[in-house]
Motif scaffolding. Sequence first.
Motif, PDB file in Angstrom:
ATOM      1  N   GLU A   1      -2.822  11.328   0.003  1.00 47.76           N
ATOM      2  CA  GLU A   1      -3.289  11.967   1.234  1.00 47.76           C
ATOM      3  C   GLU A   1      -3.217  13.493   1.179  1.00 47.76           C
ATOM      4  O   GLU A   1      -3.565  14.151   2.161  1.00 47.76           O
ATOM      5  N   SER A   2      -2.778  14.050   0.075  1.00 42.11           N
ATOM      6  CA  SER A   2      -2.473  15.481   0.047  1.00 42.11           C
ATOM      7  C   SER A   2      -3.323  16.269  -0.946  1.00 42.11           C
ATOM      8  O   SER A   2      -2.833  17.194  -1.599  1.00 42.11           O
ATOM      9  N   VAL A   3      -4.583  15.920  -1.080  1.00 46.00           N
ATOM     10  CA  VAL A   3      -5.498  16.718  -1.912  1.00 46.00           C
ATOM     11  C   VAL A   3      -5.761  18.018  -1.166  1.00 46.00           C
ATOM     12  O   VAL A   3      -6.311  18.015  -0.059  1.00 46.00           O
ATOM     13  N   ASP A   4      -5.351  19.142  -1.747  1.00 48.21           N
ATOM     14  CA  ASP A   4      -5.381  20.388  -0.979  1.00 48.21           C
ATOM     15  C   ASP A   4      -5.915  21.608  -1.735  1.00 48.21           C
ATOM     16  O   ASP A   4      -5.954  22.701  -1.179  1.00 48.21           O
ATOM     17  N   ARG A   5      -6.323  21.429  -2.990  1.00 41.73           N
ATOM     18  CA  ARG A   5      -6.871  22.562  -3.739  1.00 41.73           C
ATOM     19  C   ARG A   5      -7.658  22.034  -4.928  1.00 41.73           C
ATOM     20  O   ARG A   5      -7.480  20.890  -5.356  1.00 41.73           O
ATOM     21  N   GLU A   6      -8.527  22.891  -5.468  1.00 43.15           N
ATOM     22  CA  GLU A   6      -9.427  22.456  -6.538  1.00 43.15           C
ATOM     23  C   GLU A   6      -8.668  22.011  -7.778  1.00 43.15           C
ATOM     24  O   GLU A   6      -9.087  21.069  -8.457  1.00 43.15           O
TER      25      GLU A   6
ATOM     26  N   ASP B   1       0.868  -1.184   0.000  1.00 43.45           N
ATOM     27  CA  ASP B   1       0.000   0.000   0.000  1.00 43.45           C
ATOM     28  C   ASP B   1       0.901   1.229   0.000  1.00 43.45           C
ATOM     29  O   ASP B   1       1.456   1.597   1.038  1.00 43.45           O
ATOM     30  N   LEU B   2       1.033   1.862  -1.153  1.00 47.17           N
ATOM     31  CA  LEU B   2       1.902   3.025  -1.301  1.00 47.17           C
ATOM     32  C   LEU B   2       1.073   4.295  -1.273  1.00 47.17           C
ATOM     33  O   LEU B   2       0.117   4.450  -2.025  1.00 47.17           O
ATOM     34  N   ARG B   3       1.493   5.229  -0.418  1.00 48.57           N
ATOM     35  CA  ARG B   3       0.706   6.423  -0.173  1.00 48.57           C
ATOM     36  C   ARG B   3       1.534   7.672  -0.462  1.00 48.57           C
ATOM     37  O   ARG B   3       2.673   7.801   0.014  1.00 48.57           O
ATOM     38  N   LEU B   4       0.955   8.589  -1.208  1.00 50.82           N
ATOM     39  CA  LEU B   4       1.598   9.881  -1.440  1.00 50.82           C
ATOM     40  C   LEU B   4       1.178  10.807  -0.312  1.00 50.82           C
ATOM     41  O   LEU B   4       0.004  11.148  -0.176  1.00 50.82           O
ATOM     42  N   ILE B   5       2.152  11.229   0.503  1.00 49.57           N
ATOM     43  CA  ILE B   5       1.859  12.086   1.635  1.00 49.57           C
ATOM     44  C   ILE B   5       2.436  13.482   1.453  1.00 49.57           C
ATOM     45  O   ILE B   5       2.228  14.344   2.312  1.00 49.57           O
ATOM     46  N   GLY B   6       3.143  13.701   0.344  1.00 45.30           N
ATOM     47  CA  GLY B   6       3.687  15.018   0.048  1.00 45.30           C
ATOM     48  C   GLY B   6       2.822  15.745  -0.957  1.00 45.30           C
ATOM     49  O   GLY B   6       1.901  15.174  -1.543  1.00 45.30           O
ATOM     50  N   PRO B   7       3.108  17.025  -1.176  1.00 39.83           N
ATOM     51  CA  PRO B   7       2.316  17.829  -2.119  1.00 39.83           C
ATOM     52  C   PRO B   7       2.337  17.228  -3.519  1.00 39.83           C
ATOM     53  O   PRO B   7       3.361  16.725  -3.976  1.00 39.83           O
ATOM     54  N   LEU B   8       1.201  17.300  -4.183  1.00 44.70           N
ATOM     55  CA  LEU B   8       1.084  16.799  -5.548  1.00 44.70           C
ATOM     56  C   LEU B   8       0.947  17.970  -6.504  1.00 44.70           C
ATOM     57  O   LEU B   8       0.095  18.845  -6.314  1.00 44.70           O
ATOM     58  N   GLN B   9       1.786  17.989  -7.536  1.00 43.04           N
ATOM     59  CA  GLN B   9       1.670  18.982  -8.594  1.00 43.04           C
ATOM     60  C   GLN B   9       0.767  18.427  -9.687  1.00 43.04           C
ATOM     61  O   GLN B   9       0.767  17.227  -9.959  1.00 43.04           O
ATOM     62  N   SER B  10       0.011  19.316 -10.309  1.00 42.50           N
ATOM     63  CA  SER B  10      -0.974  18.861 -11.300  1.00 42.50           C
ATOM     64  C   SER B  10      -0.326  18.143 -12.471  1.00 42.50           C
ATOM     65  O   SER B  10      -0.923  17.229 -13.052  1.00 42.50           O
ATOM     66  N   ASN B  11       0.918  18.516 -12.822  1.00 38.10           N
ATOM     67  CA  ASN B  11       1.569  17.852 -13.946  1.00 38.10           C
ATOM     68  C   ASN B  11       2.063  16.444 -13.603  1.00 38.10           C
ATOM     69  O   ASN B  11       2.539  15.711 -14.467  1.00 38.10           O
TER      70      ASN B  11
END
Length: 226
Positions: A106-111, A83-93
């Motif tokens: 885990e880092s959904v933070d903006r529309e 189970d691999l989890r992204l816990i850092g900021p995600l860039q749209s690209n």
Amino acid sequence: MSSQQPATDSAANYARIVRDMQKALRQSGRGAEAARLTAVSKNQPWEVIEPVLKAGQRQFGENRVQEAMQRWGEVRGDYADLDLRLIGPLQSNKAAEAVGFFDCIESVDREKIARAIADEAQKQGRCPRLFIQVNIGEEVQKTGILPQDADGFIKTVQTDFALKIEGLMCIPPVEGPRGPYFALLRKIAERNGLRALSMGMSDDFKTAITFGATEIRVGTAIFGYR
């Protein structure tokens, strides 16, 4: 992968964290399965990650999409329950790669990010489990939706983008007691019908468990300082 002897006994550290976690759950009157451990492997060498993987840990947290793909790409097929989890900021690209690779973001933070994830989920026919990151301490240096905006953002993500949100994630301020921040995150989750709370790290996970954490993220206490 290198066979260099690690300086940190990560397997022993992992066993200790699991024991401490179970003790905290018992003391809080919660069941043994009420919270899960995410071993934060970001920036860590494989020499300290592999012993923890072999000890039975399957849930790992990463900060960067490319780094995670490089680290786990070769071994992922060997562990069906990884189970691999992204816990850092995600860039749209990076949304396409993140949606295709991670089991949980885990880092959904903006529309903009919610829209990118929704678009990619439709294209790929799959969607990771999703958490909304709340900037619980309203700190300018941290990402995340502000607490006062969380209710509206959750509704937008669920309705406008048709994304299923599993829970909330936060990183409280370093200074001062963490309990009030954990309590606030739980309150936001409860009034929005969300059951999962990703909160608590190496130095405060026991406190987080007492406030209802269902996911704790521990890196340094297991793998040592990077």
